[in-house]
Write a protein that holds these residues in place. Structure first.
Motif, PDB file in Angstrom:
ATOM      1  N   GLY A 173       2.684  10.417  -9.951  1.00 10.16           N
ATOM      2  CA  GLY A 173       1.872  10.172 -11.128  1.00 10.16           C
ATOM      3  C   GLY A 173       2.409   8.926 -11.962  1.00 10.16           C
ATOM      4  N   LYS A 174       2.925   7.867 -11.275  1.00 12.83           N
ATOM      5  CA  LYS A 174       3.207   6.609 -12.121  1.00 12.83           C
ATOM      6  C   LYS A 174       2.350   5.575 -11.521  1.00 12.83           C
ATOM      7  N   THR A 175       2.607   4.372 -12.588  1.00 13.23           N
ATOM      8  CA  THR A 175       1.910   3.159 -11.985  1.00 13.23           C
ATOM      9  C   THR A 175       2.782   1.979 -11.753  1.00 13.23           C
ATOM     10  N   ARG A 176       2.507   0.807 -11.585  1.00 10.72           N
ATOM     11  CA  ARG A 176       3.083  -0.300 -11.333  1.00 10.72           C
ATOM     12  C   ARG A 176       3.698  -0.712 -12.714  1.00 10.72           C
ATOM     13  N   ALA A 177       3.152  -0.259 -13.901  1.00 14.24           N
ATOM     14  CA  ALA A 177       3.351  -0.669 -15.246  1.00 14.24           C
ATOM     15  C   ALA A 177       5.024   0.115 -15.455  1.00 14.24           C
ATOM     16  N   ASP A 178       5.087   1.260 -14.690  1.00 10.84           N
ATOM     17  CA  ASP A 178       6.449   1.916 -14.900  1.00 10.84           C
ATOM     18  C   ASP A 178       7.445   1.203 -14.241  1.00 10.84           C
ATOM     19  N   ILE A 179       7.405   0.385 -13.282  1.00 10.92           N
ATOM     20  CA  ILE A 179       8.474  -0.435 -12.527  1.00 10.92           C
ATOM     21  C   ILE A 179       9.295  -1.380 -13.516  1.00 10.92           C
ATOM     22  N   ARG A 180      10.529  -1.126 -13.573  1.00 12.04           N
ATOM     23  CA  ARG A 180      11.324  -2.140 -14.454  1.00 12.04           C
ATOM     24  C   ARG A 180      12.115  -3.200 -13.888  1.00 12.04           C
ATOM     25  N   GLY A 181      12.524  -3.089 -12.646  1.00 10.46           N
ATOM     26  CA  GLY A 181      12.753  -4.134 -11.724  1.00 10.46           C
ATOM     27  C   GLY A 181      13.085  -3.820 -10.163  1.00 10.46           C
TER      28      GLY A 181
ATOM     29  N   HIS B  51       0.724  -1.144   0.009  1.00 10.43           N
ATOM     30  CA  HIS B  51       0.045   0.027  -0.002  1.00 10.43           C
ATOM     31  C   HIS B  51       0.920   1.415   0.033  1.00 10.43           C
ATOM     32  N   ASP B  52       2.077   1.076   0.595  1.00 12.60           N
ATOM     33  CA  ASP B  52       2.888   2.316   0.389  1.00 12.60           C
ATOM     34  C   ASP B  52       3.283   2.607  -0.795  1.00 12.60           C
ATOM     35  N   LEU B  53       3.588   1.416  -1.522  1.00 18.05           N
ATOM     36  CA  LEU B  53       4.031   1.474  -2.723  1.00 18.05           C
ATOM     37  C   LEU B  53       3.063   2.249  -3.741  1.00 18.05           C
ATOM     38  N   GLU B  54       1.797   1.817  -3.598  1.00 18.53           N
ATOM     39  CA  GLU B  54       0.835   2.278  -4.187  1.00 18.53           C
ATOM     40  C   GLU B  54       0.524   3.726  -4.282  1.00 18.53           C
ATOM     41  N   ARG B  55       0.679   4.264  -3.007  1.00 21.17           N
ATOM     42  CA  ARG B  55       0.336   5.778  -2.694  1.00 21.17           C
ATOM     43  C   ARG B  55       1.484   6.451  -3.148  1.00 21.17           C
ATOM     44  N   GLU B  56       2.960   5.762  -3.065  1.00 24.68           N
ATOM     45  CA  GLU B  56       4.032   6.631  -3.512  1.00 24.68           C
ATOM     46  C   GLU B  56       3.926   6.717  -4.991  1.00 24.68           C
TER      47      GLU B  56
END
Length: 235
Positions: free
Chosen positions: A48-56, A38-43
């Motif tokens: 203005g980013k989503t989980r799709a922006d996480i590369r690794g 939930h901390d990850l989602e809030r940050e």
């Protein structure tokens, strides 16, 4: 929480992980406890980013309070999880030697385990598939993170040097808040497999250039890695 350009912290002084935000996407360092999802989602929403922006996602080692949401991120979103080869088995199975916990005080120790329970530590899933890394690797991820071997806390403990963030992420190679005693400041971390080896590994920090030294437990530290290594040895 934003610390500096490109650099964000998830969690708090009890358990922390980090997010590196670049134009090429996001690299995560450690995954805390399952409830830190939930901390990850809030940050992500805040920048203005989503989980799709996480590369690794890079794990500084394979202990349960660092792999928290790693498997969920890998399984649900296809994000590769990187860990040193010597800790790959630990991350996949949770198998680890019994370690010397060191001194403790009842209040801080109970506080640490109570926090872990609130963040769903008992539901931690091991990481079914990992990408193994080695000392000296420069990963093809946002920020071009450099792997620095720091064995001692565990066989495959690493630091991660990210020049774009002016930071080195040290996991449990050291701490600025002992979760078992509550003591603040630079010091060796508890739960360490091989304390003498962990102390020797501090030499590997001294050659790095950074303004931030960021542990998995305790407050972020402003100062050079060489100064930090010297202070931990003197603690």
């Amino acid at each position: 929480m934003k610390l500096a350009p490109h650099l964000h912290r998830l969690g708090n002084d009890i358990v922390a992980s980090y997010l590196i935000d670049t134009d090429e996407g996001i690299t995560l360092i450690d995954a805390g406890l399952p409830g830190h999802w939930h901390d990850l989602e809030r940050e992500l929403a805040a920048i203005g980013k989503t989980r799709a922006d996480i590369r690794g996602l890079i794990l500084t080692h394979g202990d349960s309070d660092h792999i928290g949401f790693a498997e969920r991120l890998r399984r649900e979103h296809g994000v590769p999880v990187y860990v040193h080869a010597a800790d790959a088995h630990r991350a996949r199975t949770g198998e680890a030697p019994k370690t010397r916990m060191g001194p403790m005080r009842i209040g801080p120790t109970l506080g640490f385990f109570a926090y872990a329970l609130r963040k769903n530590a008992v539901r931690t899933a091991h990481v079914e598939e990992v990408v193994e890394v080695h000392d000296g690797d420069v990963l093809d991820l946002p920020g071009s993170p450099v792997i620095v071997g720091m064995p001692g806390h565990s066989p495959g403990s690493i630091a991660v040097h990210v020049p774009i963030a002016d930071a080195v992420f040290v996991g449990d190679a050291l701490t600025t808040r002992n979760v078992l005693t509550g003591r603040q400041g630079l010091q060796p971390a508890p739960f360490t497999d091989e304390p003498a080896e962990a102390s020797a590994s501090l030499d590997h920090l001294s050659a790095l250039t950074a303004s931030w030294v960021l542990p998995g437990h305790g407050a972020p530290w402003r100062g050079s890695p060489a100064e930090v290594a010297s202070a931990v040895r003197a603690a």
